[in-house]
Every structure is written in C-alpha cells, then in structure tokens.
Write a protein that holds these residues in place. Structure first.
Motif, PDB file in Angstrom:
ATOM      1  N   SER A 267       0.924  -1.067  -0.020  1.00 50.39           N
ATOM      2  CA  SER A 267      -0.220   0.108   0.114  1.00 50.39           C
ATOM      3  C   SER A 267       1.066   1.253  -0.092  1.00 50.39           C
ATOM      4  O   SER A 267       0.608   2.244  -0.779  1.00 50.39           O
ATOM      5  CB  SER A 267      -0.746  -0.016   1.121  1.00 50.39           C
ATOM      6  N   LEU A 268       1.873   1.242   0.832  1.00 50.82           N
ATOM      7  CA  LEU A 268       2.656   2.487   1.013  1.00 50.82           C
ATOM      8  C   LEU A 268       3.636   2.742  -0.390  1.00 50.82           C
ATOM      9  O   LEU A 268       3.792   3.662  -0.929  1.00 50.82           O
ATOM     10  CB  LEU A 268       3.660   2.229   2.111  1.00 50.82           C
ATOM     11  N   ALA A 269       3.966   1.487  -1.121  1.00 49.21           N
ATOM     12  CA  ALA A 269       4.662   1.615  -2.320  1.00 49.21           C
ATOM     13  C   ALA A 269       3.756   2.264  -3.116  1.00 49.21           C
ATOM     14  O   ALA A 269       4.201   2.789  -4.144  1.00 49.21           O
ATOM     15  CB  ALA A 269       5.087   0.072  -2.648  1.00 49.21           C
ATOM     16  N   GLU A 270       2.729   1.818  -3.367  1.00 49.33           N
ATOM     17  CA  GLU A 270       1.678   2.165  -4.206  1.00 49.33           C
ATOM     18  C   GLU A 270       1.306   3.720  -4.199  1.00 49.33           C
ATOM     19  O   GLU A 270       1.336   4.441  -5.289  1.00 49.33           O
ATOM     20  CB  GLU A 270       0.372   1.395  -4.382  1.00 49.33           C
ATOM     21  N   LEU A 271       1.141   4.174  -3.048  1.00 48.59           N
ATOM     22  CA  LEU A 271       0.943   5.683  -2.808  1.00 48.59           C
ATOM     23  C   LEU A 271       2.009   6.419  -2.827  1.00 48.59           C
ATOM     24  O   LEU A 271       1.860   7.515  -3.125  1.00 48.59           O
ATOM     25  CB  LEU A 271       0.093   5.727  -1.255  1.00 48.59           C
ATOM     26  N   SER A 272       3.179   5.937  -2.614  1.00 48.67           N
ATOM     27  CA  SER A 272       4.480   6.820  -2.561  1.00 48.67           C
ATOM     28  C   SER A 272       5.026   6.932  -3.808  1.00 48.67           C
ATOM     29  O   SER A 272       5.812   7.809  -4.114  1.00 48.67           O
ATOM     30  CB  SER A 272       5.487   6.454  -1.402  1.00 48.67           C
ATOM     31  N   GLY A 273       4.811   5.698  -4.661  1.00 45.29           N
ATOM     32  CA  GLY A 273       5.452   5.711  -5.957  1.00 45.29           C
ATOM     33  C   GLY A 273       6.886   5.125  -5.740  1.00 45.29           C
ATOM     34  O   GLY A 273       7.546   5.128  -6.669  1.00 45.29           O
ATOM     35  N   LEU A 274       7.398   4.642  -4.667  1.00 44.81           N
ATOM     36  CA  LEU A 274       8.755   4.145  -4.467  1.00 44.81           C
ATOM     37  C   LEU A 274       8.547   2.881  -4.757  1.00 44.81           C
ATOM     38  O   LEU A 274       7.697   1.738  -4.650  1.00 44.81           O
ATOM     39  CB  LEU A 274       9.099   4.375  -3.020  1.00 44.81           C
ATOM     40  N   PRO A 275       9.734   2.165  -5.087  1.00 47.21           N
ATOM     41  CA  PRO A 275      10.003   0.851  -5.365  1.00 47.21           C
ATOM     42  C   PRO A 275       9.472   0.024  -4.127  1.00 47.21           C
ATOM     43  O   PRO A 275       9.827   0.326  -2.869  1.00 47.21           O
ATOM     44  CB  PRO A 275      11.274   0.340  -5.783  1.00 47.21           C
ATOM     45  N   HIS A 276       9.098  -1.207  -4.010  1.00 47.31           N
ATOM     46  CA  HIS A 276       8.595  -2.194  -2.864  1.00 47.31           C
ATOM     47  C   HIS A 276       9.720  -2.335  -2.051  1.00 47.31           C
ATOM     48  O   HIS A 276       9.528  -2.158  -0.894  1.00 47.31           O
ATOM     49  CB  HIS A 276       8.007  -3.335  -3.495  1.00 47.31           C
ATOM     50  N   ALA A 277      10.799  -2.601  -2.743  1.00 46.38           N
ATOM     51  CA  ALA A 277      12.382  -3.109  -1.661  1.00 46.38           C
ATOM     52  C   ALA A 277      12.592  -1.705  -1.030  1.00 46.38           C
ATOM     53  O   ALA A 277      13.060  -1.908   0.110  1.00 46.38           O
ATOM     54  CB  ALA A 277      13.390  -3.421  -2.553  1.00 46.38           C
ATOM     55  N   ARG A 278      12.712  -0.620  -1.652  1.00 48.98           N
ATOM     56  CA  ARG A 278      12.934   0.529  -0.858  1.00 48.98           C
ATOM     57  C   ARG A 278      11.893   0.934   0.350  1.00 48.98           C
ATOM     58  O   ARG A 278      12.165   1.224   1.354  1.00 48.98           O
ATOM     59  CB  ARG A 278      12.821   1.882  -1.856  1.00 48.98           C
ATOM     60  N   VAL A 279      10.573   0.680   0.127  1.00 49.71           N
ATOM     61  CA  VAL A 279       9.437   0.818   1.131  1.00 49.71           C
ATOM     62  C   VAL A 279       9.916  -0.136   2.168  1.00 49.71           C
ATOM     63  O   VAL A 279       9.819   0.182   3.453  1.00 49.71           O
ATOM     64  CB  VAL A 279       8.238   0.577   0.682  1.00 49.71           C
ATOM     65  N   THR A 280      10.380  -1.430   1.898  1.00 51.25           N
ATOM     66  CA  THR A 280      10.406  -2.565   2.919  1.00 51.25           C
ATOM     67  C   THR A 280      11.689  -2.056   3.809  1.00 51.25           C
ATOM     68  O   THR A 280      11.756  -1.926   5.020  1.00 51.25           O
ATOM     69  CB  THR A 280      10.794  -3.957   2.269  1.00 51.25           C
ATOM     70  N   ALA A 281      12.944  -1.388   2.983  1.00 49.18           N
ATOM     71  CA  ALA A 281      14.029  -1.143   3.607  1.00 49.18           C
ATOM     72  C   ALA A 281      13.760  -0.002   4.880  1.00 49.18           C
ATOM     73  O   ALA A 281      14.220   0.057   5.999  1.00 49.18           O
ATOM     74  CB  ALA A 281      15.175  -0.911   2.801  1.00 49.18           C
ATOM     75  N   LEU A 282      12.854   1.060   4.609  1.00 55.21           N
ATOM     76  CA  LEU A 282      12.565   2.329   5.309  1.00 55.21           C
ATOM     77  C   LEU A 282      11.817   1.695   6.441  1.00 55.21           C
ATOM     78  O   LEU A 282      11.877   2.329   7.555  1.00 55.21           O
ATOM     79  CB  LEU A 282      11.722   3.394   4.344  1.00 55.21           C
ATOM     80  N   LEU A 283      10.732   0.822   6.212  1.00 59.74           N
ATOM     81  CA  LEU A 283       9.903   0.366   7.321  1.00 59.74           C
ATOM     82  C   LEU A 283      10.744  -0.331   8.458  1.00 59.74           C
ATOM     83  O   LEU A 283      10.509  -0.500   9.606  1.00 59.74           O
ATOM     84  CB  LEU A 283       8.803  -0.540   6.794  1.00 59.74           C
ATOM     85  N   HIS A 284      12.086  -0.954   8.106  1.00 52.62           N
ATOM     86  CA  HIS A 284      12.890  -1.628   9.049  1.00 52.62           C
ATOM     87  C   HIS A 284      13.786  -1.003   9.755  1.00 52.62           C
ATOM     88  O   HIS A 284      14.468  -1.286  10.701  1.00 52.62           O
ATOM     89  CB  HIS A 284      13.420  -3.087   8.322  1.00 52.62           C
ATOM     90  N   ASP A 285      13.837   0.559   9.354  1.00 54.12           N
ATOM     91  CA  ASP A 285      14.629   1.583   9.908  1.00 54.12           C
ATOM     92  C   ASP A 285      14.151   1.727  11.152  1.00 54.12           C
ATOM     93  O   ASP A 285      12.908   2.289  11.446  1.00 54.12           O
ATOM     94  CB  ASP A 285      14.726   2.530   8.970  1.00 54.12           C
ATOM     95  N   ARG A 286      14.817   1.278  12.401  1.00 44.82           N
ATOM     96  CA  ARG A 286      14.182   1.726  13.763  1.00 44.82           C
ATOM     97  C   ARG A 286      14.381   3.091  14.212  1.00 44.82           C
ATOM     98  O   ARG A 286      13.984   3.357  15.200  1.00 44.82           O
ATOM     99  CB  ARG A 286      15.131   0.912  14.828  1.00 44.82           C
ATOM    100  N   GLY A 287      14.973   4.064  13.310  1.00 42.06           N
ATOM    101  CA  GLY A 287      15.054   5.330  13.607  1.00 42.06           C
ATOM    102  C   GLY A 287      13.760   6.163  13.949  1.00 42.06           C
ATOM    103  O   GLY A 287      13.674   7.029  14.547  1.00 42.06           O
ATOM    104  N   GLY A 288      12.859   5.768  12.984  1.00 41.07           N
ATOM    105  CA  GLY A 288      11.732   6.541  13.095  1.00 41.07           C
ATOM    106  C   GLY A 288      11.453   7.650  11.988  1.00 41.07           C
ATOM    107  O   GLY A 288      10.441   7.855  11.374  1.00 41.07           O
ATOM    108  N   ALA A 289      12.559   8.438  11.605  1.00 42.13           N
ATOM    109  CA  ALA A 289      12.344   9.381  10.665  1.00 42.13           C
ATOM    110  C   ALA A 289      12.055   8.931   9.299  1.00 42.13           C
ATOM    111  O   ALA A 289      11.503   9.816   8.707  1.00 42.13           O
ATOM    112  CB  ALA A 289      14.098  10.198  10.719  1.00 42.13           C
TER     113      ALA A 289
END
Length: 388
Positions: A267-289
């Motif tokens: 869903s976030l990949a569809e709405l943001s226009g980012l590649p799915h792999a990039r979205v997954t990497a961002l979501l696993h970032d514990r920093g929050g930003a």
C-alpha cells in the motif's frame, strides 16, 4: 448416380425420411470413399438441403458435422447462423469456426447461442472477452464454470461489473482458486453493497449505519484476501483498492494492526511511488525518521503517524504473522498498545480514536471467539480419548 437419385427422391419425401436420408448422406461425406464427381454432387445436395423447410433436416446435418474438422466449411457456417436448435451443436463443438466468427455470433446471438459458445473447449481470451462484455448472465455463468476457457483479468472484472450483483455469479467465482485478488475484492464490494441496500430497504438500519457496516466488512475482507495474495496478485489488489478509493489510512492501519506487512508495504509503495524493496527497507529502519518521511510521501494524515509508529514498534518486538489466518485478524495486544498511546496523546484526532476503539472491540471479540473454539475443540478431544 446415387446422389442424383437422392436429389430426385428427396423433393417429395416426408420430413422425417428426409432428415434420416440427410443424416446418412452427411455421414457418407465424412467416412465414405466417394469419387470426385459423387463428392461434388453430395456437397451440392447438402447445400440445397440448407433451404429445406423442415428444421429436422438441418438438425440432422448439424449433429453429424458439429465435431468434424472435415465437414464442408460453407455448410458449417450456415448451420452456425441457423435457429438455435440447429446452431447449438455447431457453436459448441465445431473446430471450423474461427475466433472472429464466434465473437460476431456472441455479439448478435441470443442467450442460448452465447451459452453454447461459452461451453467450448479451449475457448480463447478474445471470445471470452466478448462474452464478458455483452453476454447474458447465463452465458457468463457458463464461462466461469468452463475450466477450459481462458479469461484475461479485465474480462473477470467486466463480469463482476455487469453481473456481480447476482448470487449465482458471485458464488461460482468465489470458489475459484486462481481468481485474481482484485476481482475477488470487487465481488466482495458488490455483495456488501447489495446487503446494505437490502437492510436499508427493509428499514432494519439507517443508510448511514448500513453504509458504515458495509465499509467495515469490506475492510475485513480486504485484509483477509490480501493475507493470501503475493507478488503481482498483491500489486493488482492494491491498485484496485486505490482506483476505487478504498486504499485509505484506516485500511492501511488495519493491515498493520493485523500484522499483515505484505499489504502494508504494498500500500505504501503504491501511494508513495517508491519501489517495494525501498519501502521495505525504510520500514525496518528503527530510527523513526525514515518511516515518517515515507508516510508523508504516501499522503497519509499526520494525525495517524503516531499510531503507525507504535504499531511498527510492536511488530518489531513480537514478530510478523506468517500464516494467512493470522494475518487476517486484528492483533489485540497491538491494537490496545496503539490505543493507549493515542488516548494520552493530545495530538491524536477524535476520528482516529473512534477507529481504534472499534478495532479494540473487534479484536477482543475475535480473541474471545477463538478462545471458546479452542475450549470446545479440547473438550471434544478429551471426550474422544475417554470414549476410546
């Protein structure tokens, strides 16, 4: 010589005898070793019999020639355009009819002829598309139940759009294993709308209440369907949800609170226009930003960011659901954790709190049902052991 005698005799013979004689002549065309002159004469006689006033005669030809690749093409073409009782065997079985012939007959024929074509073995996508586009409900049902028919995704969607309000169509489609998730979701939407209209017409619920319940039911079904979707199927589902206005912050939050990271990521990949792999990497970032930047890019309301952040923290602590059944239900611990945080957060909007309270009630009731089911199952096992 024999064919000439046949032509002379058939002019005065009764209809029943003409039909039997025509059947014999048609079989002779297919299996007998006729001379070139006799074959030409036989073809001429059969062509003449296309104008016979009795349908019994043409039915006899249709029954003999319907499955043969050696039948006279001109005769098969004429039989295919005859009245339904004569044309149906040819339309359902003849290998001599090309795709363009079938598409034209679907467009101009009645429900019976469309149904016969829908039952054909190895029905190509072009003909299936024609039936999906203009076919009757009965023809669409025949097409759905034809295991040898090839349907493109848009044909499935067109059937849902035209006939999805009919229970027989929905039931036949929903039991199919390979039905695209987007199509399955469209069927669910048709069903929920039909039920909502029914209860409103009966004055059982107000339109607003019925609409809200239908929307909640669609969201639960969406997460359920998504739990069994992967890859392109998941992508198609998310694209369908966005195109129909169903890819909301509430649905995305439900997906995350159910531990369904596949639907959440897609869903976030569809709405943001980012590649799915990039979205997954961002979501696993514990920093929050990174997560907040992703939510902003996806266009989600800022009032929901804290809920998404807390839910992701709980997911990282407890792990992600890896079974379709588990990923289709709200996880009570996660919902209550998010709700507790938002209730103490002055920035939390009232609509979000209302939604989370509904989620909390739903997850508690679901947990209670599962607990009772487990007790009943344990009692049954104990009873069987004692009886043994």
């Amino acid at each position: 010589m024999i064919v000439r005698q046949f032509i002379s005799w058939i002019r005065t013979a009764p209809a029943g005898e003409r039909a039997e004689a025509t059947r014999s002549l048609a079989r002779a065309w297919l299996i007998s070793d006729l001379t070139e002159d006799d074959r030409a004469a036989a073809e001429g006689a059969l062509l003449m019999l296309l104008d016979d006033p009795s349908p019994l005669v043409r039915q006899a030809m249709s029954q003999v020639f319907s499955r043969s690749a050696e039948a006279p093409a001109a005769i098969v073409q004429a039989l295919a355009l005859d009245q339904a009782s004569i044309a149906l065997p040819v339309l359902e079985h003849s290998p001599l009819l090309i795709d363009a012939d079938l598409v034209d007959i679907v467009a101009t024929g009645n429900s019976d002829t469309q149904c016969a074509i829908a039952r054909r073995v190895n029905l190509p996508p072009s003909v299936s598309a024609a039936i999906a586009e203009v076919g009757s409900p009965a023809a669409a049902l025949e097409l759905i139940e034809n295991a040898y028919a090839e349907l493109a995704p848009f044909s499935w969607d067109r059937i849902v759009e035209r006939h999805g309000h009919l229970a027989a169509i929905r039931e036949s489609m929903l039991v199919l294993e390979g039905l695209p998730s987007a199509t399955r979701m469209a069927l669910v939407a048709k069903l929920s709308d039909t039920l909502a209209q029914f209860v409103v017409a009966k004055n059982w619920l107000s339109p607003d209440r019925a609409g809200r319940l239908a929307s909640e039911a669609r969201e639960r079904s969406t997460v359920n369907i998504a739990a069994r979707s992967r890859g392109e199927d998941m992508q198609g589902l998310v694209q369908h949800l966005r195109a129909t206005g169903q890819l909301t912050a509430g649905l995305i939050l439900r997906a995350l609170l159910s531990g369904n990271l596949e639907l959440f990521d897609a869903s976030l990949a569809e709405l943001s226009g980012l590649p799915h792999a990039r979205v997954t990497a961002l979501l696993h970032d514990r920093g929050g930003a990174s997560v907040q930047a992703l939510l902003i890019r996806a266009g989600l309301p800022e009032s929901t960011f804290a809920a998404f952040r807390i839910a992701l923290e709980v997911c990282h602590e407890t792990g992600f659901v890896d079974t379709p059944g588990g990923a289709a239900r709200l996880r009570r611990r996660m919902v209550e954790r998010v709700l507790t945080h938002c209730e103490t957060d002055r920035k939390a909007a009232e609509p979000l709190l209302i939604l989370l309270r509904r989620f909390a009630t739903e997850s508690a009731r679901e947990e209670a049902r599962m607990f009772c089911d487990e007790l009943v199952a344990e009692d049954a096992i104990t009873h069987d052991l004692i009886a043994a």
